[in-house]
Scaffold this motif. Sequence first.
Motif, PDB file in Angstrom:
ATOM      1  N   LYS A 161       0.579  -1.384  -0.349  1.00 31.26           N
ATOM      2  CA  LYS A 161      -0.321   0.073  -0.200  1.00 31.26           C
ATOM      3  C   LYS A 161       1.174   0.979  -0.174  1.00 31.26           C
ATOM      4  O   LYS A 161       0.168   2.485   0.233  1.00 31.26           O
ATOM      5  CB  LYS A 161      -0.535  -0.475   1.085  1.00 31.26           C
ATOM      6  CG  LYS A 161      -2.110  -0.917   1.071  1.00 31.26           C
ATOM      7  CD  LYS A 161      -3.106  -1.304   2.417  1.00 31.26           C
ATOM      8  CE  LYS A 161      -4.396  -1.697   2.321  1.00 31.26           C
ATOM      9  NZ  LYS A 161      -5.421  -1.326   2.729  1.00 31.26           N
ATOM     10  N   THR A 162       2.507   1.074  -0.202  1.00 30.45           N
ATOM     11  CA  THR A 162       2.428   2.730  -0.039  1.00 30.45           C
ATOM     12  C   THR A 162       3.603   2.733  -0.890  1.00 30.45           C
ATOM     13  O   THR A 162       4.039   1.143  -2.048  1.00 30.45           O
ATOM     14  CB  THR A 162       4.123   1.839   0.499  1.00 30.45           C
ATOM     15  OG1 THR A 162       4.298   1.514   2.152  1.00 30.45           O
ATOM     16  CG2 THR A 162       5.041   3.111   0.640  1.00 30.45           C
TER      17      THR A 162
ATOM     18  N   ARG B 133       5.527   4.004   8.125  1.00 30.02           N
ATOM     19  CA  ARG B 133       5.731   4.501   9.279  1.00 30.02           C
ATOM     20  C   ARG B 133       4.088   3.707   8.944  1.00 30.02           C
ATOM     21  O   ARG B 133       3.491   2.520   9.794  1.00 30.02           O
ATOM     22  CB  ARG B 133       5.885   4.914  10.110  1.00 30.02           C
ATOM     23  CG  ARG B 133       7.784   5.344  10.521  1.00 30.02           C
ATOM     24  CD  ARG B 133       7.696   5.954  11.269  1.00 30.02           C
ATOM     25  NE  ARG B 133       8.873   6.151  11.759  1.00 30.02           N
ATOM     26  CZ  ARG B 133       9.478   7.014  12.278  1.00 30.02           C
ATOM     27  NH1 ARG B 133       8.824   7.540  13.759  1.00 30.02           N
ATOM     28  NH2 ARG B 133      10.767   6.689  12.891  1.00 30.02           N
ATOM     29  N   GLU B 134       3.258   3.569   8.234  1.00 31.11           N
ATOM     30  CA  GLU B 134       1.713   2.953   7.829  1.00 31.11           C
ATOM     31  C   GLU B 134       2.144   1.505   7.680  1.00 31.11           C
ATOM     32  O   GLU B 134       1.268   0.562   8.113  1.00 31.11           O
ATOM     33  CB  GLU B 134       0.640   3.191   7.106  1.00 31.11           C
ATOM     34  CG  GLU B 134       0.639   5.154   7.311  1.00 31.11           C
ATOM     35  CD  GLU B 134      -0.119   5.932   6.333  1.00 31.11           C
ATOM     36  OE1 GLU B 134      -0.276   5.202   5.293  1.00 31.11           O
ATOM     37  OE2 GLU B 134      -0.675   7.027   6.360  1.00 31.11           O
ATOM     38  N   HIS B 135       2.937   0.876   7.092  1.00 35.25           N
ATOM     39  CA  HIS B 135       3.259  -0.615   6.983  1.00 35.25           C
ATOM     40  C   HIS B 135       2.785  -1.354   7.447  1.00 35.25           C
ATOM     41  O   HIS B 135       2.469  -2.850   7.618  1.00 35.25           O
ATOM     42  CB  HIS B 135       4.433  -0.663   5.590  1.00 35.25           C
ATOM     43  CG  HIS B 135       5.455  -0.868   6.548  1.00 35.25           C
ATOM     44  ND1 HIS B 135       7.014  -0.098   7.339  1.00 35.25           N
ATOM     45  CD2 HIS B 135       6.442  -2.365   7.226  1.00 35.25           C
ATOM     46  CE1 HIS B 135       7.399  -0.703   7.814  1.00 35.25           C
ATOM     47  NE2 HIS B 135       7.335  -2.453   7.551  1.00 35.25           N
ATOM     48  N   PRO B 136       3.082  -1.419   9.137  1.00 34.54           N
ATOM     49  CA  PRO B 136       3.398  -2.436   9.845  1.00 34.54           C
ATOM     50  C   PRO B 136       1.233  -2.731  10.005  1.00 34.54           C
ATOM     51  O   PRO B 136       0.498  -3.426  10.039  1.00 34.54           O
ATOM     52  CB  PRO B 136       3.864  -1.970  11.559  1.00 34.54           C
ATOM     53  CG  PRO B 136       4.459  -1.152  10.984  1.00 34.54           C
ATOM     54  CD  PRO B 136       4.227  -0.589   9.882  1.00 34.54           C
ATOM     55  N   GLN B 137       0.685  -1.446   9.723  1.00 33.88           N
ATOM     56  CA  GLN B 137      -0.432  -1.761  10.360  1.00 33.88           C
ATOM     57  C   GLN B 137      -1.359  -1.933   8.974  1.00 33.88           C
ATOM     58  O   GLN B 137      -1.630  -2.935   9.480  1.00 33.88           O
ATOM     59  CB  GLN B 137      -1.424   0.015  10.494  1.00 33.88           C
ATOM     60  CG  GLN B 137      -3.051  -0.109  11.217  1.00 33.88           C
ATOM     61  CD  GLN B 137      -3.081  -0.530  12.720  1.00 33.88           C
ATOM     62  OE1 GLN B 137      -2.551  -0.894  13.251  1.00 33.88           O
ATOM     63  NE2 GLN B 137      -4.058  -1.463  12.024  1.00 33.88           N
ATOM     64  N   HIS B 138      -0.853  -1.511   8.201  1.00 37.41           N
ATOM     65  CA  HIS B 138      -1.336  -2.131   6.572  1.00 37.41           C
ATOM     66  C   HIS B 138      -1.171  -3.460   7.191  1.00 37.41           C
ATOM     67  O   HIS B 138      -2.384  -4.087   6.581  1.00 37.41           O
ATOM     68  CB  HIS B 138      -0.184  -1.337   5.475  1.00 37.41           C
ATOM     69  CG  HIS B 138      -1.438  -0.113   5.284  1.00 37.41           C
ATOM     70  ND1 HIS B 138      -2.190   0.530   5.445  1.00 37.41           N
ATOM     71  CD2 HIS B 138      -0.402   1.240   4.919  1.00 37.41           C
ATOM     72  CE1 HIS B 138      -2.462   1.627   5.071  1.00 37.41           C
ATOM     73  NE2 HIS B 138      -1.191   2.037   5.486  1.00 37.41           N
ATOM     74  N   SER B 139       0.183  -4.157   7.583  1.00 37.28           N
ATOM     75  CA  SER B 139       0.551  -5.402   7.100  1.00 37.28           C
ATOM     76  C   SER B 139      -0.858  -6.155   7.955  1.00 37.28           C
ATOM     77  O   SER B 139      -1.357  -7.165   7.994  1.00 37.28           O
ATOM     78  CB  SER B 139       1.520  -5.775   7.526  1.00 37.28           C
ATOM     79  OG  SER B 139       2.270  -5.390   6.731  1.00 37.28           O
ATOM     80  N   PHE B 140      -0.934  -5.701   9.405  1.00 38.91           N
ATOM     81  CA  PHE B 140      -1.957  -6.258  10.088  1.00 38.91           C
ATOM     82  C   PHE B 140      -3.208  -6.640  10.084  1.00 38.91           C
ATOM     83  O   PHE B 140      -4.171  -7.250  10.134  1.00 38.91           O
ATOM     84  CB  PHE B 140      -2.238  -5.324  11.703  1.00 38.91           C
ATOM     85  CG  PHE B 140      -2.870  -6.145  12.616  1.00 38.91           C
ATOM     86  CD1 PHE B 140      -2.653  -7.205  13.606  1.00 38.91           C
ATOM     87  CD2 PHE B 140      -4.032  -5.000  13.019  1.00 38.91           C
ATOM     88  CE1 PHE B 140      -3.580  -8.069  14.177  1.00 38.91           C
ATOM     89  CE2 PHE B 140      -5.014  -5.695  13.885  1.00 38.91           C
ATOM     90  CZ  PHE B 140      -3.969  -6.392  14.455  1.00 38.91           C
TER      91      PHE B 140
ATOM     92  N   LEU C 191       5.521   2.733  -4.499  1.00 41.34           N
ATOM     93  CA  LEU C 191       6.943   2.610  -5.342  1.00 41.34           C
ATOM     94  C   LEU C 191       8.060   4.105  -5.645  1.00 41.34           C
ATOM     95  O   LEU C 191       8.249   3.665  -4.980  1.00 41.34           O
ATOM     96  CB  LEU C 191       6.473   2.063  -6.931  1.00 41.34           C
ATOM     97  CG  LEU C 191       6.144   0.136  -6.710  1.00 41.34           C
ATOM     98  CD1 LEU C 191       6.242   0.056  -8.409  1.00 41.34           C
ATOM     99  CD2 LEU C 191       6.721  -0.199  -6.187  1.00 41.34           C
ATOM    100  N   SER C 192       7.380   5.285  -5.471  1.00 42.51           N
ATOM    101  CA  SER C 192       8.296   6.244  -5.440  1.00 42.51           C
ATOM    102  C   SER C 192       8.434   6.297  -4.617  1.00 42.51           C
ATOM    103  O   SER C 192       9.787   6.773  -4.145  1.00 42.51           O
ATOM    104  CB  SER C 192       7.054   7.411  -6.800  1.00 42.51           C
ATOM    105  OG  SER C 192       6.459   8.219  -4.740  1.00 42.51           O
ATOM    106  N   ILE C 193       8.332   5.846  -3.193  1.00 42.93           N
ATOM    107  CA  ILE C 193       9.016   5.945  -1.691  1.00 42.93           C
ATOM    108  C   ILE C 193       9.482   5.071  -1.497  1.00 42.93           C
ATOM    109  O   ILE C 193      10.958   5.062  -1.281  1.00 42.93           O
ATOM    110  CB  ILE C 193       7.554   6.577  -0.242  1.00 42.93           C
ATOM    111  CG1 ILE C 193       6.421   7.829  -1.232  1.00 42.93           C
ATOM    112  CG2 ILE C 193       7.947   6.074   0.381  1.00 42.93           C
ATOM    113  CD1 ILE C 193       5.831   7.667  -0.386  1.00 42.93           C
ATOM    114  N   LEU C 194       8.758   3.918  -1.736  1.00 46.48           N
ATOM    115  CA  LEU C 194       9.571   2.860  -1.675  1.00 46.48           C
ATOM    116  C   LEU C 194      11.495   2.697  -1.925  1.00 46.48           C
ATOM    117  O   LEU C 194      12.099   2.059  -1.944  1.00 46.48           O
ATOM    118  CB  LEU C 194       9.157   1.165  -2.378  1.00 46.48           C
ATOM    119  CG  LEU C 194       7.995   1.256  -1.033  1.00 46.48           C
ATOM    120  CD1 LEU C 194       7.162  -0.236  -1.281  1.00 46.48           C
ATOM    121  CD2 LEU C 194       8.715   0.811   0.277  1.00 46.48           C
TER     122      LEU C 194
END
Length: 163
Positions: free
Chosen positions: A38-39, A59-66, A41-44
Motif C-alpha cells: 500500500k506504499t 510507517r503505516e506499513h505495519p498497520q497495513h500488514s496487520f 513505489l515512488s517512496i519505496l
Amino acid sequence: SIAVTALMVHFGRSLKINEEAIQTLAMGGLLHDIGKIKTPLSILNKTGSLSDEEMAKIREHPQHSFEILSRQRDMPEIVLDICLHHHERIDGRGYPQGLFGNQISMPVRIASICDVYDALTSTRPYKKAWKPADAGKFMVQQEGQFDHKLLKQFFFCLSRCDL
C-alpha cells in the motif's frame, strides 16, 4: 522478506525453539512487510532522503500488514504480532504503538533484530550494503532499540554458521 525469514529460522533454531513455533516465525518473517504493497513505489524506491510525509507513509506499513493479514481466518496471532510490532523498540520509541520492555513479545524481538540486520547488510535504492561486522557494531550501539541479551545471542548464532 526471504532473507529475514532465513535469519529468523536460523536464530529460532539456535534458541532451541520448537519446530512448530519456528514455522510460525518463518511465516511472520515472510509476511511482516506485506503492508508495503500500500506504499507508493515512488517512496519505496526513492534514492534520496525521505520527507517527513514520505516517512509517515512508510510507517503505516505495519498497520497495513496487520489489517491485510487479520482478514485471514486462521492467521496465527504471533504472525499478526510480528507484522504489527516489528518496528517497536525496547525503550518505547518505536512505532506504531510505542510498546516497551515486556510489552514486546519474544517473536517480535527476534523479528526486529533480523529485520534490521537484513536491512543494514542488504543493498537498497538509498544505500549500499554494510559489512556484517559494521552492522553488528552499529546494532550493539543502538541504546534502547533491541533486547541486548537476545542481540548477543543473535550474533553468536551467526558466528557459528554460513548463511
